[in-house]
Design a protein around this motif. Structure first.
Motif, mmCIF file in Angstrom:
data_model
loop_
_atom_site.group_PDB
_atom_site.id
_atom_site.type_symbol
_atom_site.label_atom_id
_atom_site.label_comp_id
_atom_site.label_asym_id
_atom_site.label_seq_id
_atom_site.Cartn_x
_atom_site.Cartn_y
_atom_site.Cartn_z
ATOM 1 N N THR A 63 0.826 -1.204 0.000
ATOM 2 C CA THR A 63 0.000 0.000 0.000
ATOM 3 C C THR A 63 0.863 1.258 0.000
ATOM 4 O OG1 THR A 63 -1.771 -1.141 1.193
ATOM 5 C CG2 THR A 63 -1.784 1.258 1.266
ATOM 6 N N ILE A 64 1.906 1.252 0.814
ATOM 7 C CA ILE A 64 2.811 2.408 0.875
ATOM 8 C C ILE A 64 3.526 2.597 -0.461
ATOM 9 C CG2 ILE A 64 4.901 3.298 1.954
ATOM 10 C CD1 ILE A 64 4.026 1.920 4.543
ATOM 11 N N VAL A 65 4.060 1.506 -1.007
ATOM 12 C CA VAL A 65 4.793 1.588 -2.278
ATOM 13 C C VAL A 65 3.870 2.036 -3.404
ATOM 14 C CG1 VAL A 65 6.032 0.248 -4.019
ATOM 15 C CG2 VAL A 65 6.514 -0.117 -1.595
ATOM 16 N N GLY A 66 2.666 1.453 -3.454
ATOM 17 C CA GLY A 66 1.727 1.817 -4.514
ATOM 18 C C GLY A 66 1.353 3.284 -4.473
ATOM 19 N N ALA A 67 1.142 3.808 -3.271
ATOM 20 C CA ALA A 67 0.782 5.218 -3.138
ATOM 21 C C ALA A 67 1.920 6.127 -3.572
ATOM 22 C CB ALA A 67 0.376 5.517 -1.694
ATOM 23 N N LEU A 68 3.131 5.842 -3.107
ATOM 24 C CA LEU A 68 4.264 6.711 -3.431
ATOM 25 C C LEU A 68 4.609 6.671 -4.918
ATOM 26 C CD1 LEU A 68 6.596 6.025 -0.355
ATOM 27 C CD2 LEU A 68 5.074 7.956 -0.734
ATOM 28 N N VAL A 69 4.643 5.478 -5.496
ATOM 29 C CA VAL A 69 4.999 5.353 -6.914
ATOM 30 C C VAL A 69 3.948 6.020 -7.798
ATOM 31 C CG1 VAL A 69 5.317 3.717 -8.814
ATOM 32 C CG2 VAL A 69 6.365 3.269 -6.586
ATOM 33 N N SER A 70 2.666 5.756 -7.529
ATOM 34 C CA SER A 70 1.612 6.360 -8.349
ATOM 35 C C SER A 70 1.605 7.877 -8.201
ATOM 36 C CB SER A 70 0.245 5.790 -7.972
ATOM 37 O OG SER A 70 -0.067 6.052 -6.606
ATOM 38 N N ALA A 71 1.880 8.386 -6.997
ATOM 39 C CA ALA A 71 1.913 9.835 -6.788
ATOM 40 C C ALA A 71 3.016 10.485 -7.611
ATOM 41 C CB ALA A 71 2.109 10.148 -5.311
ATOM 42 N N ILE A 72 4.181 9.862 -7.624
ATOM 43 C CA ILE A 72 5.309 10.407 -8.399
ATOM 44 C C ILE A 72 5.009 10.375 -9.892
ATOM 45 C CG2 ILE A 72 7.725 10.049 -9.015
ATOM 46 C CD1 ILE A 72 8.146 9.001 -6.143
ATOM 47 N N ILE A 73 4.414 9.264 -10.363
ATOM 48 C CA ILE A 73 4.102 9.151 -11.789
ATOM 49 C C ILE A 73 3.074 10.197 -12.201
ATOM 50 C CG2 ILE A 73 3.038 7.668 -13.533
ATOM 51 C CD1 ILE A 73 4.279 5.278 -12.110
ATOM 52 N N VAL A 74 2.031 10.375 -11.372
ATOM 53 C CA VAL A 74 1.019 11.382 -11.685
ATOM 54 C C VAL A 74 1.626 12.777 -11.676
ATOM 55 C CG1 VAL A 74 -1.116 12.475 -10.859
ATOM 56 C CG2 VAL A 74 -0.917 9.983 -10.875
ATOM 57 N N TYR A 75 2.499 13.047 -10.721
ATOM 58 C CA TYR A 75 3.141 14.365 -10.657
ATOM 59 C C TYR A 75 4.003 14.617 -11.889
ATOM 60 C CZ TYR A 75 6.095 18.205 -9.074
ATOM 61 O OH TYR A 75 6.768 19.398 -8.992
ATOM 62 N N LYS A 76 4.738 13.592 -12.328
ATOM 63 C CA LYS A 76 5.647 13.766 -13.461
ATOM 64 C C LYS A 76 4.898 13.835 -14.791
ATOM 65 C CE LYS A 76 9.697 13.676 -11.355
ATOM 66 N NZ LYS A 76 10.652 14.821 -11.422
ATOM 67 N N THR A 77 3.899 12.980 -14.963
ATOM 68 C CA THR A 77 3.222 12.882 -16.265
ATOM 69 C C THR A 77 1.957 13.713 -16.359
ATOM 70 O OG1 THR A 77 1.885 10.965 -15.606
ATOM 71 C CG2 THR A 77 4.094 10.527 -16.474
ATOM 72 N N ARG A 78 1.382 14.073 -15.191
ATOM 73 C CA ARG A 78 0.100 14.784 -15.126
ATOM 74 C C ARG A 78 -1.036 13.980 -15.777
ATOM 75 N NH1 ARG A 78 0.649 21.030 -16.605
ATOM 76 N NH2 ARG A 78 1.578 20.226 -18.520
#
Length: 580
Positions: free
Chosen positions: A354-369
């Motif tokens: 859960t922690i990994v999924g949240a952090l990775v998805s947050a970074i991807i959304v921030y980078k790619t919008r």
């Protein structure tokens, strides 16, 4: 123009045009000042207290039942009242806070949480614990407003990052809270069968700290484009809708949570509750569509199709996620590890995922919008994890258990970030909290339905497989089938030593009976996972219809915090969307 207060619903293309305009108007720099961090700190501690209050008491349920065995039948409501309050209160609390502001709602949250935890910690009966948890549940149901509140004080593009921090805190509670409580309870801290009280004491301490830190939370005033007085805004609120929503959801959820345990599915109580609840829900839909001048669910939320798709994902994913998560601990105890403390360690892969999924998805959304492709990948992985769980057999090794649980936990982390982000960027700024809490209510309702559905499937299959498997094991050992109730009673409590008192019973026979019992459970669990696969596929199909979010994830800030310790700059607000 105020979307909330106008009777006109603009076409989606106009909203998309506004979003494109925002992407240009909101491209300035945002300064992460001390005021921003203090506001975020207060909200994060409140959120942590909410998660602790909801999760930890439920993890101690088995030991509360041992402390008060005569009230064991009522004890599931210690955990059940939380999901009931969350689903009901979330249906309207967001709009109330959007209209009247945020700060005092959170002080109310902290007061309820502190009072409820203290009452439960000193309780001498299950009924008092349930009463305390009811107060606490009202508190954390309001307190989960913190998810949209952390989002509205930072740029839209950064919302995935700040929301992922709340999911990180959820993982911390799952790891530290569950394992820590297991250790405390196993070593009888506080006295024999008294270790469960430590969780309530700690929860009260967290709420007290949150109350103090909330004095540093100073968000900007909520928009009031029409300049209406408090009484005028109260008169315009959909009180009939609140009554119908509260009544319908309460009746339906009480029926679903009590059916099959407190009273049979075919009993008059269950049928009357579910019937009246369903009819009230139909009345709510009719009222909202035809009678309400200012609906409880504002029509302005649905100007962008992503929000409607997001609600569908919330509901369907709630069925699959709540269902799969709720049975992980029983599966561990029945198939893999009967020791309470060691079984808690088997929950670590899911929490870490859960922690990994949240952090990775947050970074991807921030980078790619963009949220579409990460949502599709998350749905696909959830489908795979549920399918693999259907293949589980008794006594598998930790590696085999690790893969599906960490994947399912990763998916839950992904959606914990994506669902609030989708809700807050495709709806009017003055409805940020409303959009998120309605989604929370939908997810909770889906979860309640999912848990009841798979529980019923499991029970029906288990009543078939268990007698068959145990009958074969008794026959092979040369023992009469009449011993089955006594054998099943001993195995259900883990008291295999009592089986040695049965004439003709040997350690080898006990071993074969335990293996048969585990195999019956594994076969019954398999059909439970099969039933969740269609919901995972529906979630995947829904995610495919999401549209691009690149023009919505801008540097725009919905609510600028009040500068108390530093002077912020570059904190843009979008004019013309109801903001003062």
């Amino acid at each position: 123009m105020s979307y909330r207060n106008s009777g006109k619903v603009d076409p989606p293309v106009e909203l998309e045009a506004v979003d494109q305009q925002a992407s240009h108007e909101g491209d300035g720099d945002f300064e992460w000042t001390l005021d921003i961090w203090l506001n975020l700190g207060a909200l994060y501690l409140t959120y942590f207290s909410c998660v602790w209050a909801q999760a930890v008491p439920g993890s101690s349920l088995g030991f509360i039942q041992k402390a008060y065995p005569l009230e064991a039948a009522e004890s599931p409501w210690i955990a059940g009242v939380g999901s009931l309050c969350l689903c009901v209160i979330s249906s309207f609390i967001g709009e109330l806070s959007d209209i009247f502001g945020r700060r005092y709602f959170l002080f109310f949250t902290a007061c309820c949480g502190l009072a409820g935890m203290l009452i439960s910690s000193r309780a001498e009966s299950v009924a008092v614990i349930i009463g305390g948890q009811t107060i606490t549940s009202v508190g954390f149901s309001v307190g989960y407003l913190t998810t949209p509140l952390v989002a509205e004080i930072v740029p839209k593009r950064s919302r995935s990052l700040v929301i992922s921090a709340t999911t990180f805190l959820t993982g911390v509670v799952s790891i530290g809270g569950w394992v820590g409580m297991a250790a405390v309870i196993e070593h009888d801290v506080g006295g024999h069968n008294e270790g469960w009280r430590i969780g309530f004491y700690l929860g009260a301490g967290f709420w007290a700290l949150a109350f103090g830190l909330l004095f540093s939370y100073h968000p900007g005033k909520r928009p009031n484009p029409e300049g209406l007085s408090v009484m005028a805004r109260l008169r315009k609120f959909d009180w009939v809708g609140i009554f119908l929503a509260t009544a319908s959801l309460t009746l339906i959820l009480v029926a679903l949570q009590s059916g099959g345990s407190t009273f049979p599915w075919r009993s008059a109580k269950f049928i009357s509750l579910i019937t009246v609840g369903t009819l009230t829900l139909v009345a709510l839909c009719v009222w909202e569509a035809m009678g309400a001048k200012h609906p409880l669910v504002p029509r302005q939320l649905f100007q962008h199709r992503n929000y409607a798709i997001g609600l569908a994902i919330n509901f369907i994913e709630g069925v699959a996620a709540f269902g799969s998560q709720s049975f992980q601990s029983p599966i561990v105890l029945n198939l893999l590890q009967p020791d309470y403390f060691k079984s808690g360690l088997y929950n670590l892969p899911s929490a870490a995922g859960t922690i990994v999924g949240a952090l990775v998805s947050a970074i991807i959304v921030y980078k790619t919008r963009e949220v579409k492709w990460i949502a599709i990948i998350g749905c696909a992985l959830l489908t795979v994890s549920v399918g693999v769980m259907a293949l589980l057999e008794p006594n598998i090794n930790l590696a085999a258990w690790f893969l599906p649980t960490i994947v399912s936990g990763t998916c839950i982390g992904v959606f914990a970030v994506l669902n609030p982000v989708i809700a807050t960027i495709c709806t009017p700024n003055e409805l940020v909290a409303t959009s998120v809490t309605i989604g929370t209510s939908m997810r909770g309702l889906g979860g309640a339905i999912g848990i009841v559905m798979i529980s019923t499937i499991f029970q029906n299959k288990n009543t078939t497989y268990l007698p068959e498997q145990m009958g074969v094991a008794l026959a092979e050992a040369g023992l009469p089938v009449d011993l089955m109730p006594q054998v099943l009673g001993a195995l259900s409590t883990g008291n295999t030593a009592a089986l040695l008192e049965i004439p003709g019973m040997s350690t080898e026979t006990i071993g074969s009976l335990v293996a048969a019992n585990q195999q019956a459970y594994a076969d019954a669990y398999r059909y439970m996972w099969y039933s969740l696969i269609p919901f995972c596929v529906l979630t995947l199909a829904s995610a495919c219809f999401l549209t691009s979010t690149k023009h919505q994830l801008t540097q725009e800030v919905t609510t600028v915090v009040e500068p108390r310790f530093s002077k912020g700059k570059g904190q843009h607000e979008l004019k013309g969307k109801g903001e003062a």
